[in-house]
Design an enzyme around this catalytic site. Structure first.
Site, PDB file in Angstrom:
ATOM      1  NE  ARG A 160      -4.269   1.646   1.985  1.00  0.00           N
ATOM      2  CZ  ARG A 160      -4.232   2.949   2.263  1.00  0.00           C
ATOM      3  NH1 ARG A 160      -3.152   3.495   2.783  1.00  0.00           N
ATOM      4  NH2 ARG A 160      -5.292   3.712   2.018  1.00  0.00           N
ATOM      5  NE  ARG A 211     -26.176 -18.858  37.450  1.00  0.00           N
ATOM      6  CZ  ARG A 211     -25.409 -19.146  38.494  1.00  0.00           C
ATOM      7  NH1 ARG A 211     -24.561 -18.225  38.968  1.00  0.00           N
ATOM      8  NH2 ARG A 211     -25.469 -20.333  39.064  1.00  0.00           N
ATOM      9  CD  GLU A 255       1.625  11.998   5.525  1.00  0.00           C
ATOM     10  OE1 GLU A 255       1.868  13.015   6.232  1.00  0.00           O
ATOM     11  OE2 GLU A 255       0.912  12.018   4.519  1.00  0.00           O
ATOM     12  NE  ARG A 293     -17.289 -16.051  41.845  1.00  0.00           N
ATOM     13  CZ  ARG A 293     -18.072 -17.051  42.212  1.00  0.00           C
ATOM     14  NH1 ARG A 293     -17.697 -18.297  41.992  1.00  0.00           N
ATOM     15  NH2 ARG A 293     -19.218 -16.833  42.801  1.00  0.00           N
ATOM     16  CB  CYS A 344     -26.022 -11.100  43.882  1.00  0.00           C
ATOM     17  SG  CYS A 344     -27.070 -11.324  45.338  1.00  0.00           S
ATOM     18  CG  ASP A 377     -28.318 -21.660  37.165  1.00  0.00           C
ATOM     19  OD1 ASP A 377     -28.403 -20.606  36.506  1.00  0.00           O
ATOM     20  OD2 ASP A 377     -27.292 -21.992  37.789  1.00  0.00           O
ATOM     21  CB  THR A 388     -16.491 -21.840  40.113  1.00  0.00           C
ATOM     22  OG1 THR A 388     -17.909 -22.028  40.186  1.00  0.00           O
ATOM     23  CG2 THR A 388     -15.878 -23.054  39.416  1.00  0.00           C
ATOM     24  CG  HIS A 396     -19.775 -12.428  41.352  1.00  0.00           C
ATOM     25  ND1 HIS A 396     -19.637 -13.139  42.528  1.00  0.00           N
ATOM     26  CD2 HIS A 396     -20.743 -11.502  41.584  1.00  0.00           C
ATOM     27  CE1 HIS A 396     -20.480 -12.652  43.429  1.00  0.00           C
ATOM     28  NE2 HIS A 396     -21.163 -11.656  42.872  1.00  0.00           N
TER      29      HIS A 396
END
Length: 397
Positions: free
Chosen positions: A30, A331, A166, A253, A258, A329, A352, A255
């Site tokens: 290019r 999820r 440039e 983790r 909540c 569940d 977990t 998570h």
């Protein structure tokens, strides 16, 4: 997509966000040149003066078509015959400029082009700054420094306006590989190839999630980088990543959000203590916490509170979900795997107690080399909740 290309782009964006510039090189077939690239939002007289001294090419300001339209910037010519189709608009100066050519006034004009509260009335034409319009398809459609610079601004999370210039060799010719490498080493400037940027963008285009801005997050539980991922939900999923790299395999983790436990410290679950302990462990060992917007095992906050009404009358968390016509569940972890891949976390230790998470991530291409237990948060209020996790959800407690 290699982790190397991901890291090169991340390192380049980090440097740009610190107000530095990088060298972006395109393909030999290019223009075969290197440009200094900086973010227009962070343009300063010192940086612009340094760029002019080091590079000596034409100072231009790439931006999106949408921004050029906002500012009323027409193309410089109606018949663009430039061999690569570079879209120069009419040149501009900020209206506060005198001559407009000093590094101070050019820096001010560049920064104000990125100020999304400015309008066309804040600029006069012609001037000493040359805006360029990027192709909306980015580097996957056109592999120009214009598109590359705008892409980097988008990844950085600032207004999609940059500045480029440039780089000339000392003899006046365009600087090529050796000269660019020497300049980069002498002035400690990061180099990034268009090929790596294209590989990064190609990979991102395959994802159902969209990686957003990354910011520094010094926090109670450690020192982190926080990255937002748009997933189609109202609020982004958050990747909280340790700033210290893992010495071996990173600790991760997943998570699920909540609000009652994470924010208000509810004793009905163990979520808050799990989140806090995970953050501390990740900060210490290296890795990340992925904060998923899957409140109440995926049923949402309002429905979770309805299950609490049932739980107060001796339903457990499993049966309360089913009683309200939910799965126990709901999820899912496909997008979680994508986000880990985007962050280069493809081989991990998973923090977990839930074997389903291990199986799900492995099914989506994440190598889980070890499951690390997370046993915290037990209290007189949540004994039955934890027993249900163990007996009905097969958590390894």
């Amino acid at each position: 997509m290699t982790n190397t290309a991901i890291q090169k782009v991340r390192d380049a964006v980090t440097a740009l966000k610190q107000g530095q510039f990088i060298i972006l090189t395109d393909d030999q077939n290019r223009e075969h040149e290197g440009d200094l690239v900086g973010l227009a939002s962070f343009a300063t007289p010192e940086r612009i003066n340094e760029a002019l001294l080091l590079a000596r090419g034409v100072l231009a300001v790439p931006m999106t078509q949408a921004r050029a339209t906002q500012l009323g910037l027409d193309q410089m010519t109606r018949h663009n015959s430039e061999k690569f189709g570079t879209k120069f608009t009419v040149s501009v100066d900020h209206v506060d400029s005198t001559t407009g050519v000093s590094a101070f006034e050019r820096a001010h004009t560049i920064q104000q082009l990125a100020n999304l509260s400015t309008t066309g009335a804040d600029f006069e034409t012609p001037g000493h700054i040359f805006p360029l319009v990027a192709d909306d398809g980015g580097v996957l459609i056109r592999q120009g420094h214009t598109e590359g610079a705008v892409e980097l601004a988008k990844i950085a999370g600032v207004p999609p306006v940059a500045y480029i210039i440039e780089i000339l060799d000392t003899d006046g010719h365009m600087a090529r590989e050796t000269a660019l490498a020497e300049l980069a080493k002498m002035h400690q400037i990061l180099q990034l190839s268009m090929a790596d940027l294209m590989a990064y963008c190609t990979f991102q285009a395959t994802l159902t999630v969209k990686e957003g801005v990354t910011v520094h997050l010094p926090a109670q539980f450690g020192d982190f980088n926080l990255t937002a991922f748009e997933t189609g939900q109202a609020e982004p999923t958050l990747l909280i990543q340790s700033r210290t790299p893992a010495k071996q395999v990173p600790l991760v983790r997943l998570h699920s959000e909540c609000a009652t436990g994470d924010i208000f410290g509810s004793f009905r679950c163990d979520c808050g203590p799990q989140l806090h302990q995970a953050l501390q462990m990740v900060d210490d060992q290296g890795g990340a916490v992925l904060y998923l917007r899957q409140e109440g095992r995926g049923i949402g906050l309002s429905e979770k509170l309805r299950t609490y009404v049932l739980q107060e009358q001796q339903y457990d968390t499993y049966d309360a979900n089913v009683h309200l016509n939910h799965e126990p569940d709901e999820r899912v972890y496909a997008q979680a795997a994508e986000m880990l891949m985007a962050a280069g976390l493809t081989k991990i230790k998973l923090l977990t107690n839930n074997p389903d998470k291990v199986a799900a991530l492995q099914a989506y291409g994440i190598e889980v080399v070890e499951r690390v237990p997370l046993i915290v948060g037990a209290s007189a209020y949540n004994n039955r909740y934890l027993a249900t996790k163990k007996e009905k959800f097969q958590h390894l407690l």
